[in-house]
Design a protein around this motif. Structure first.
Motif, PDB file in Angstrom:
ATOM      1  N   ASN A   1      -5.238  -2.387 -11.223  1.00 49.92           N
ATOM      2  CA  ASN A   1      -5.467  -2.862  -9.859  1.00 49.92           C
ATOM      3  C   ASN A   1      -4.641  -4.116  -9.604  1.00 49.92           C
ATOM      4  O   ASN A   1      -4.557  -4.995 -10.453  1.00 49.92           O
TER       5      ASN A   1
ATOM      6  N   SER B   1       4.754   4.321  -7.466  1.00 44.02           N
ATOM      7  CA  SER B   1       3.505   5.068  -7.669  1.00 44.02           C
ATOM      8  C   SER B   1       2.560   4.301  -8.592  1.00 44.02           C
ATOM      9  O   SER B   1       1.352   4.468  -8.528  1.00 44.02           O
TER      10      SER B   1
ATOM     11  N   ASP C   1      -0.078  -0.913  -6.998  1.00 42.86           N
ATOM     12  CA  ASP C   1      -1.374  -0.732  -6.349  1.00 42.86           C
ATOM     13  C   ASP C   1      -1.343  -1.218  -4.894  1.00 42.86           C
ATOM     14  O   ASP C   1      -2.004  -2.196  -4.547  1.00 42.86           O
ATOM     15  N   ASN C   2      -0.532  -0.561  -4.069  1.00 45.15           N
ATOM     16  CA  ASN C   2      -0.526  -0.889  -2.646  1.00 45.15           C
ATOM     17  C   ASN C   2      -0.113   0.362  -1.875  1.00 45.15           C
ATOM     18  O   ASN C   2       1.058   0.765  -1.915  1.00 45.15           O
ATOM     19  N   LYS C   3      -1.081   0.951  -1.218  1.00 45.97           N
ATOM     20  CA  LYS C   3      -0.840   2.238  -0.542  1.00 45.97           C
ATOM     21  C   LYS C   3       0.256   2.140   0.520  1.00 45.97           C
ATOM     22  O   LYS C   3       0.948   3.120   0.805  1.00 45.97           O
ATOM     23  N   ASN C   4       0.429   0.944   1.092  1.00 42.91           N
ATOM     24  CA  ASN C   4       1.442   0.778   2.142  1.00 42.91           C
ATOM     25  C   ASN C   4       2.861   0.985   1.634  1.00 42.91           C
ATOM     26  O   ASN C   4       3.775   1.221   2.418  1.00 42.91           O
ATOM     27  N   TYR C   5       3.061   0.835   0.341  1.00 46.16           N
ATOM     28  CA  TYR C   5       4.412   0.964  -0.208  1.00 46.16           C
ATOM     29  C   TYR C   5       4.710   2.388  -0.674  1.00 46.16           C
ATOM     30  O   TYR C   5       5.840   2.695  -1.046  1.00 46.16           O
ATOM     31  N   ILE C   6       3.664   3.228  -0.734  1.00 44.18           N
ATOM     32  CA  ILE C   6       3.832   4.558  -1.339  1.00 44.18           C
ATOM     33  C   ILE C   6       4.035   5.608  -0.257  1.00 44.18           C
ATOM     34  O   ILE C   6       3.127   5.913   0.515  1.00 44.18           O
TER      35      ILE C   6
ATOM     36  N   GLU D   1       3.615  10.204  -3.761  1.00 47.15           N
ATOM     37  CA  GLU D   1       2.216  10.359  -4.188  1.00 47.15           C
ATOM     38  C   GLU D   1       2.164  11.270  -5.402  1.00 47.15           C
ATOM     39  O   GLU D   1       2.805  12.303  -5.442  1.00 47.15           O
TER      40      GLU D   1
END
Ligand SMILES: Cc1ncc(COP(=O)(O)O)c(C=O)c1O
Length: 393
Positions: free
Chosen positions: A120, A132, A135-140, A145
């Motif tokens: 995390n 991947s 831990d930052n969804k905005n960058y993925i 995924e």
């Protein structure tokens, strides 16, 4: 054509730099405690670094990796000596993300497995597998995924053990087992969170037991910044692969991974056009020579200790943490403007981590006198904000 607008930027144009200082196009001087995001290791435009690059430029800047480049071997030897990892093997590339990408890939080639454990708040870069494991969804992006990366709480030994139990030896073959564990010794972008020594030792132990590869991301916390060459070294155990970039070139783009001897190379598994070019090697060698000659790791310990002590004594600041010259502290909400005011009123660059962390990532050659000036300026700005609040009710 316009620039692709990927970051919010400060309205400042830096045109000159020396040591721990930079100057803008109006001649204004700034103290740089940000190091261009932990990149400036030996100080801006260090004369030895400039001379080495200039001299190399006169000879040859680039030729492909299809020929011998003795500077690469010199760099490997020097790196082995300073890091204490003499028996490791060096692979050179160009950026931090690329270093992590190669490390994760090499681990998977090595043990034939797919799963990666990351933690995390981790940041490992912007390329496909590195992002991947970030831990930052905005960058993925959707294309990045993957089910192959498992995120676990940082510094939580029980969940790590549990995860290895569940995944390490699946009944349906090796492919789904844990290939590697990747961890920053001190999380940078995540807000200066120090990995506990016992946690790093647990990673080592579980990787040994399960044939997984321990990857130490030393891109921000490495290269002497913590006072040891890799901050992971505080745990007293070796990783299988260390990744490095940022401070390695003091601003010249160069990166690399060092690989333990039990991981054997195979032709064409890894490769690069620009990685390890003559100019990059000259810059990287000059950096190591200065780190050694000027005893910069010792300086990072000394000035870092001073800064941490002083920061801990400022009662408005919370949770001062870090090692050497990688320091973070929490800023309470009422002092929200502190970082901005340091920049605009005091002309001091610092780093940040959202939502409320100030990060200090200066050159390892930062002078105590400059650290003292910073503490003075910080106290002044805190007092000014508090006074304003009192006046405004
Ligand atoms: C710990 C860590 N890993 C990887 C990276 C990615 O490095 P680069 O931006 O050179 O690709 C960064 C960059 O901030 C980092 O801090």
């Amino acid at each position: 054509m316009n620039l692709f607008d990927v970051y919010p930027i400060n309205e400042i144009t830096i045109v000159k730099a020396k040591g721990s200082y930079v100057w803008d196009d109006k001649g204004e001087q700034y103290l740089d405690l940000y190091g261009g995001h932990a990149v400036i290791s030996i100080g801006h435009t260090h004369p030895h670094w400039v001379k080495s690059i200039e001299e190399q430029l006169e000879k040859i800047a680039f030729y492909s990796n299809s020929i011998k480049i003795p500077l690469q071997q010199l760099l490997a030897e020097k790196l082995g000596k300073i890091s204490g990892k003499n028996d490791y093997q060096l692979f050179l590339c160009n950026s931090g993300a690329e270093a992590n990408e190669n490390a994760l890939k090499l681990a998977s080639f090595h043990n034939g497995r797919k799963k990666v454990i990351a933690f995390n708040k981790a940041f490992h870069g912007r390329t496909s597998l590195a992002v991947s494991a970030t831990d930052n969804k905005n960058y993925i992006a959707p294309v990045n995924e993957t089910e192959n990366v498992i995120f676990l709480p940082f510094n939580d030994e029980d969940s790590l053990e549990e995860c290895f139990k569940e995944n390490a030896r699946p009944p349906d073959g090796q492919g789904k087992g844990i290939s590697s564990v990747i961890i920053e010794g001190i999380q940078g972008v995540g807000g200066i969170n120090v990995a506990e020594e016992s946690f790093l030792r647990k990673i080592r132990e579980l990787c040994n037991e399960n044939g997984a590869v321990y990857i130490a991301d030393g891109i921000q916390c490495g290269y002497g910044r913590s006072g040891k060459f890799f901050s992971h070294d505080f745990a007293g155990v070796n990783a299988d692969i260390y990744t490095m970039a940022k401070g390695m070139g003091n601003g010249f783009p160069v990166a690399g991974i060092i690989i333990a001897p039990h991981i054997k190379p195979k032709h064409f598994q890894l490769g690069t056009t620009f990685g390890g070019n003559h100019l990059a090697c000259a810059a990287a060698l000059a950096v190591l020579e200065v780190i050694e000659e000027e005893k910069l790791m010792g300086n990072a310990v000394m000035v870092g200790k001073y800064l941490k002590n002083e920061l801990e004594n400022i009662r408005e600041l919370e949770n001062v943490r870090g090692r050497g010259l990688m320091i973070g502290f929490d800023v309470p909400e009422e002092l929200n403007d502190l970082r901005k005011n340091l920049l605009w009123n005091q002309k001091i660059f610092t780093g940040e981590s959202k939502p409320n962390v100030i990060r200090l990532l200066p050159s390892l050659a930062l002078k105590k006198r400059d650290a003292e000036d910073f503490i003075e300026a910080l106290k002044e700005e805190i007092a000014a904000i508090k006074l304003k609040e009192t006046v405004e009710g």
